[in-house]
Design an enzyme around this catalytic site. Structure first.
Site, PDB file in Angstrom:
ATOM      1  N   LYS A  67      -8.161 -15.128   3.589  1.00  0.00           N
ATOM      2  CA  LYS A  67      -7.415 -14.150   2.475  1.00  0.00           C
ATOM      3  C   LYS A  67      -7.265 -12.923   3.127  1.00  0.00           C
ATOM      4  O   LYS A  67      -8.404 -12.497   3.466  1.00  0.00           O
ATOM      5  CB  LYS A  67      -8.150 -14.121   1.280  1.00  0.00           C
ATOM      6  CG  LYS A  67      -7.846 -12.858   0.369  1.00  0.00           C
ATOM      7  CD  LYS A  67      -6.378 -13.174  -0.208  1.00  0.00           C
ATOM      8  CE  LYS A  67      -5.890 -11.924  -0.972  1.00  0.00           C
ATOM      9  NZ  LYS A  67      -5.705 -12.409  -2.488  1.00  0.00           N
TER      10      LYS A  67
ATOM     11  N   ASP B 274      -3.595 -15.504 -10.649  1.00  0.00           N
ATOM     12  CA  ASP B 274      -4.314 -14.321 -10.329  1.00  0.00           C
ATOM     13  C   ASP B 274      -5.194 -13.697 -11.535  1.00  0.00           C
ATOM     14  O   ASP B 274      -5.384 -12.566 -11.822  1.00  0.00           O
ATOM     15  CB  ASP B 274      -3.345 -13.196  -9.926  1.00  0.00           C
ATOM     16  CG  ASP B 274      -3.956 -11.934  -9.237  1.00  0.00           C
ATOM     17  OD1 ASP B 274      -4.982 -12.031  -8.733  1.00  0.00           O
ATOM     18  OD2 ASP B 274      -3.474 -10.703  -8.890  1.00  0.00           O
TER      19      ASP B 274
ATOM     20  N   HIS C  12       1.219 -13.344  -5.156  1.00  0.00           N
ATOM     21  CA  HIS C  12       1.658 -12.612  -6.509  1.00  0.00           C
ATOM     22  C   HIS C  12       2.677 -11.688  -6.191  1.00  0.00           C
ATOM     23  O   HIS C  12       2.452 -10.341  -6.568  1.00  0.00           O
ATOM     24  CB  HIS C  12       0.284 -11.873  -7.079  1.00  0.00           C
ATOM     25  CG  HIS C  12      -0.455 -11.261  -6.236  1.00  0.00           C
ATOM     26  ND1 HIS C  12      -0.172 -10.362  -5.052  1.00  0.00           N
ATOM     27  CD2 HIS C  12      -1.941 -11.495  -6.115  1.00  0.00           C
ATOM     28  CE1 HIS C  12      -1.388 -10.077  -4.439  1.00  0.00           C
ATOM     29  NE2 HIS C  12      -2.349 -10.614  -5.093  1.00  0.00           N
TER      30      HIS C  12
ATOM     31  N   LEU D 108      -2.835  -5.532 -10.216  1.00  0.00           N
ATOM     32  CA  LEU D 108      -2.340  -5.226  -8.467  1.00  0.00           C
ATOM     33  C   LEU D 108      -1.861  -6.251  -7.857  1.00  0.00           C
ATOM     34  O   LEU D 108      -2.621  -7.612  -7.868  1.00  0.00           O
ATOM     35  CB  LEU D 108      -3.146  -4.301  -7.825  1.00  0.00           C
ATOM     36  CG  LEU D 108      -3.540  -2.866  -8.215  1.00  0.00           C
ATOM     37  CD1 LEU D 108      -4.725  -2.245  -7.501  1.00  0.00           C
ATOM     38  CD2 LEU D 108      -2.219  -2.017  -8.017  1.00  0.00           C
TER      39      LEU D 108
ATOM     40  N   HIS E 266      -4.076 -19.485  -6.856  1.00  0.00           N
ATOM     41  CA  HIS E 266      -4.470 -18.027  -6.658  1.00  0.00           C
ATOM     42  C   HIS E 266      -5.516 -17.424  -8.044  1.00  0.00           C
ATOM     43  O   HIS E 266      -4.963 -17.428  -9.090  1.00  0.00           O
ATOM     44  CB  HIS E 266      -3.601 -16.842  -6.641  1.00  0.00           C
ATOM     45  CG  HIS E 266      -4.193 -15.546  -6.065  1.00  0.00           C
ATOM     46  ND1 HIS E 266      -3.923 -14.998  -5.244  1.00  0.00           N
ATOM     47  CD2 HIS E 266      -4.966 -14.745  -7.028  1.00  0.00           C
ATOM     48  CE1 HIS E 266      -4.346 -13.637  -5.304  1.00  0.00           C
ATOM     49  NE2 HIS E 266      -5.102 -13.485  -6.372  1.00  0.00           N
TER      50      HIS E 266
ATOM     51  N   HIS F 299      -9.337 -15.495  -9.730  1.00  0.00           N
ATOM     52  CA  HIS F 299     -10.610 -14.853  -9.519  1.00  0.00           C
ATOM     53  C   HIS F 299     -11.743 -15.394 -10.463  1.00  0.00           C
ATOM     54  O   HIS F 299     -11.388 -15.281 -11.657  1.00  0.00           O
ATOM     55  CB  HIS F 299     -10.535 -13.342  -9.794  1.00  0.00           C
ATOM     56  CG  HIS F 299      -9.602 -12.570  -8.842  1.00  0.00           C
ATOM     57  ND1 HIS F 299     -10.120 -12.107  -7.589  1.00  0.00           N
ATOM     58  CD2 HIS F 299      -8.209 -12.538  -8.866  1.00  0.00           C
ATOM     59  CE1 HIS F 299      -8.922 -11.461  -6.980  1.00  0.00           C
ATOM     60  NE2 HIS F 299      -7.782 -12.142  -7.805  1.00  0.00           N
TER      61      HIS F 299
ATOM     62  N   ASN G 187     -12.958 -12.157  -3.159  1.00  0.00           N
ATOM     63  CA  ASN G 187     -13.666 -10.805  -3.238  1.00  0.00           C
ATOM     64  C   ASN G 187     -14.839 -10.454  -4.418  1.00  0.00           C
ATOM     65  O   ASN G 187     -14.552  -9.786  -5.110  1.00  0.00           O
ATOM     66  CB  ASN G 187     -12.301  -9.818  -3.828  1.00  0.00           C
ATOM     67  CG  ASN G 187     -11.843 -10.232  -5.197  1.00  0.00           C
ATOM     68  OD1 ASN G 187     -11.735 -11.192  -5.630  1.00  0.00           O
ATOM     69  ND2 ASN G 187     -11.074  -9.316  -5.791  1.00  0.00           N
TER      70      ASN G 187
ATOM     71  N   HIS H 206      -2.475 -10.455   0.495  1.00  0.00           N
ATOM     72  CA  HIS H 206      -2.130  -9.486  -0.467  1.00  0.00           C
ATOM     73  C   HIS H 206      -1.277  -8.539   0.071  1.00  0.00           C
ATOM     74  O   HIS H 206      -1.775  -7.747   0.848  1.00  0.00           O
ATOM     75  CB  HIS H 206      -3.510  -8.928  -1.310  1.00  0.00           C
ATOM     76  CG  HIS H 206      -3.324  -7.827  -2.278  1.00  0.00           C
ATOM     77  ND1 HIS H 206      -3.807  -7.885  -3.504  1.00  0.00           N
ATOM     78  CD2 HIS H 206      -2.515  -6.607  -1.993  1.00  0.00           C
ATOM     79  CE1 HIS H 206      -3.190  -6.960  -4.182  1.00  0.00           C
ATOM     80  NE2 HIS H 206      -2.838  -5.923  -3.233  1.00  0.00           N
TER      81      HIS H 206
ATOM     82  N   HIS I 118     -11.966  -8.581 -16.273  1.00  0.00           N
ATOM     83  CA  HIS I 118     -12.636  -7.352 -16.297  1.00  0.00           C
ATOM     84  C   HIS I 118     -13.136  -7.354 -17.935  1.00  0.00           C
ATOM     85  O   HIS I 118     -12.573  -7.435 -18.628  1.00  0.00           O
ATOM     86  CB  HIS I 118     -11.927  -6.343 -15.823  1.00  0.00           C
ATOM     87  CG  HIS I 118     -11.555  -6.299 -14.393  1.00  0.00           C
ATOM     88  ND1 HIS I 118     -12.469  -5.703 -13.506  1.00  0.00           N
ATOM     89  CD2 HIS I 118     -10.443  -6.803 -13.708  1.00  0.00           C
ATOM     90  CE1 HIS I 118     -11.897  -5.983 -12.323  1.00  0.00           C
ATOM     91  NE2 HIS I 118     -10.402  -6.538 -12.472  1.00  0.00           N
TER      92      HIS I 118
HETATM   93  O1  DOR Z   1      -5.121  -6.799 -10.481  1.00  0.00           O
HETATM   94  C1  DOR Z   1      -5.700  -7.393  -9.447  1.00  0.00           C
HETATM   95  N1  DOR Z   1      -7.041  -7.700  -9.853  1.00  0.00           N
HETATM   96  N2  DOR Z   1      -5.281  -7.565  -8.478  1.00  0.00           N
HETATM   97  C2  DOR Z   1      -5.983  -7.945  -7.330  1.00  0.00           C
HETATM   98  O2  DOR Z   1      -5.368  -7.987  -6.559  1.00  0.00           O
HETATM   99  C3  DOR Z   1      -7.640  -8.057  -7.601  1.00  0.00           C
HETATM  100  C4  DOR Z   1      -7.633  -8.507  -8.958  1.00  0.00           C
HETATM  101  C5  DOR Z   1      -9.159  -8.434  -9.182  1.00  0.00           C
HETATM  102  O3  DOR Z   1     -10.223  -8.911  -8.385  1.00  0.00           O
HETATM  103  O4  DOR Z   1      -9.773  -7.803 -10.268  1.00  0.00           O
HETATM  104 ZN    ZN Z   2      -5.863 -11.871  -6.876  1.00  0.00          ZN
END
Ligand code: DOR
Ligand code: ZN
Length: 345
Positions: A100, A248, A175, A220, A14, A16, A42, A137, A252
């Site tokens: 997903k 996960d 997660h 999250l 999992h 990103h 996403n 999720h 950012h």
């Molecule tokens: O903390 C998170 N960040 N949880 C998620 O489910 C998505 C992820 C994100 O894409 O930044």
């Molecule tokens: Zn995630």
């Protein structure tokens, strides 16, 4: 005390990557540790069809450094309007490894997620008959439900029904953050498993809220009470094949997290393996590390175990306070802390 540890090359079930410059700069962190990763869809706009997933996979592959063997495993972002035929075709063609499910507005870029779970039943039925893995999720999104209760509530309102009505569907409860989720997964048959992140094994909600609000500990599902962290550590290190590695990792920019409305997501990719290994050592469960990191995931996904190995050695090293990606400062998980194990390149 063990000084080195060699295991089959692990996978991240999992993750990103984002897209564009950010993706180019974060892919190498994952590719140096993991042979494969389940890539979250996403993006903006989300990856909802097989053509856009195939194109995204190519962009990721072009960011893998030369000489490194890494395969992104793509996922289809489910919406109220997902076409079961496109999903089935994409899976049959080897483009989609899983689909997903984001409840609408549960987290970052989930606005196009599923607003009415029952509407997806035809998609679940098709996934069950085609044996396509469903990644979930698992949080309800109703505004009156306390954010710390949203995962447990999702089990009772949705997950029990999905698992009961589609009893052969392979489901990854992603997660997980609560003892309720651990118990639920253990009660289910072998077609239901869970991923666990490094942060939920290391921190509880105090890490986010005591002595000041700490946005870099916010993701999250949000970290819960200590009793839940302990249940997750027990599950992850137990040797049960139902639990496996899924970071996960979610980059950012620092300014987007250190803000009046900070983004959810922890960037743990740079030292993910070392972070997990610290937990297994603290729990005196090094013998179960390879299962969690490298064996249980492939077994669940019905994919081969990686042939290559990785070696970690005991070599304390400090995690940088800051990294740069896409020209932005990013604060990694464990920033400024010392980790005892290091991956041998
Ligand atoms: O903390 C998170 N960040 N949880 C998620 O489910 C998505 C992820 C994100 O894409 O930044
Ligand atoms: Zn995630």
């Amino acid at each position: 005390m063990a000084e080195t540890l060699t295991i089959r090359r692990p996978d991240d079930w999992h993750l990103h990557f984002r897209d564009g410059d950010m993706m180019r700069d974060v892919v190498p962190f994952t590719a140096r540790q993991f042979a494969r990763a389940i890539v979250m869809p996403n993006l903006t706009p989300p990856v909802t069809d097989s053509a856009s997933a195939a194109a995204y996979r190519e962009r990721i592959l072009s960011a893998v450094p030369d000489g490194i063997d890494f395969m992104p495993l793509m996922t289809c972002y489910l919406t109220d309007d997902t076409d079961p035929d496109d999903l089935a075709r994409g899976a049959a063609e080897g483009i989609f490894t899983a689909a997903k499910l984001y409840p609408a507005n549960a987290t970052t870029n989930s606005a196009f997620g599923v607003s009415d779970m029952a509407r997806l039943d035809p998609v679940f039925a098709r996934m069950e008959s085609e044996d396509i893995v469903l990644c979930i999720h698992g949080e309800v999104t109703e505004s009156h439900i306390d954010i710390f209760d949203r995962e447990a509530e999702f089990i009772e309102r949705h997950l029990r029904r999905i698992v009961r009505d589609f009893s052969k569907l392979r489901v990854v409860f992603e997660h997980i953050t609560t003892s309720e989720a651990v118990d639920f997964v253990l009660e289910c048959g072998p077609n239901v498993a869970a991923t666990i992140t490094p942060q939920h094994l290391h921190i509880n909600r105090n890490a986010m809220l005591v002595g000041g609000i700490r946005p870099h500990a916010y993701c999250l599902p949000v970290a819960k009470r200590e009793q839940h962290r302990l249940a997750l550590r027990k599950a992850a290190t137990s040797g049960s094949p139902k639990f496996f590695l899924g970071t996960d990792s979610a980059p950012h920019p620092r300014h987007a997290k250190e803000s009046a409305c900070g983004c959810a997501g922890i960037f743990n990719a740079p030292f993910a393996l070392e972070s997990y290994l610290a937990v297994f050592e603290e729990e005196d469960a090094l013998e179960h590390f390879e299962g969690f990191a490298s064996l249980n995931g492939p077994a669940f996904y019905k994919l081969p175990i990686n042939k290559a190995t990785v070696t970690l050695k005991r070599e304390p090293h400090k995690v940088p306070d800051m990294l740069t990606a896409a020209g932005e400062d990013i604060v990694p998980f464990h920033a400024g802390e010392t980790l005892d194990w290091k991956l041998v390149d």
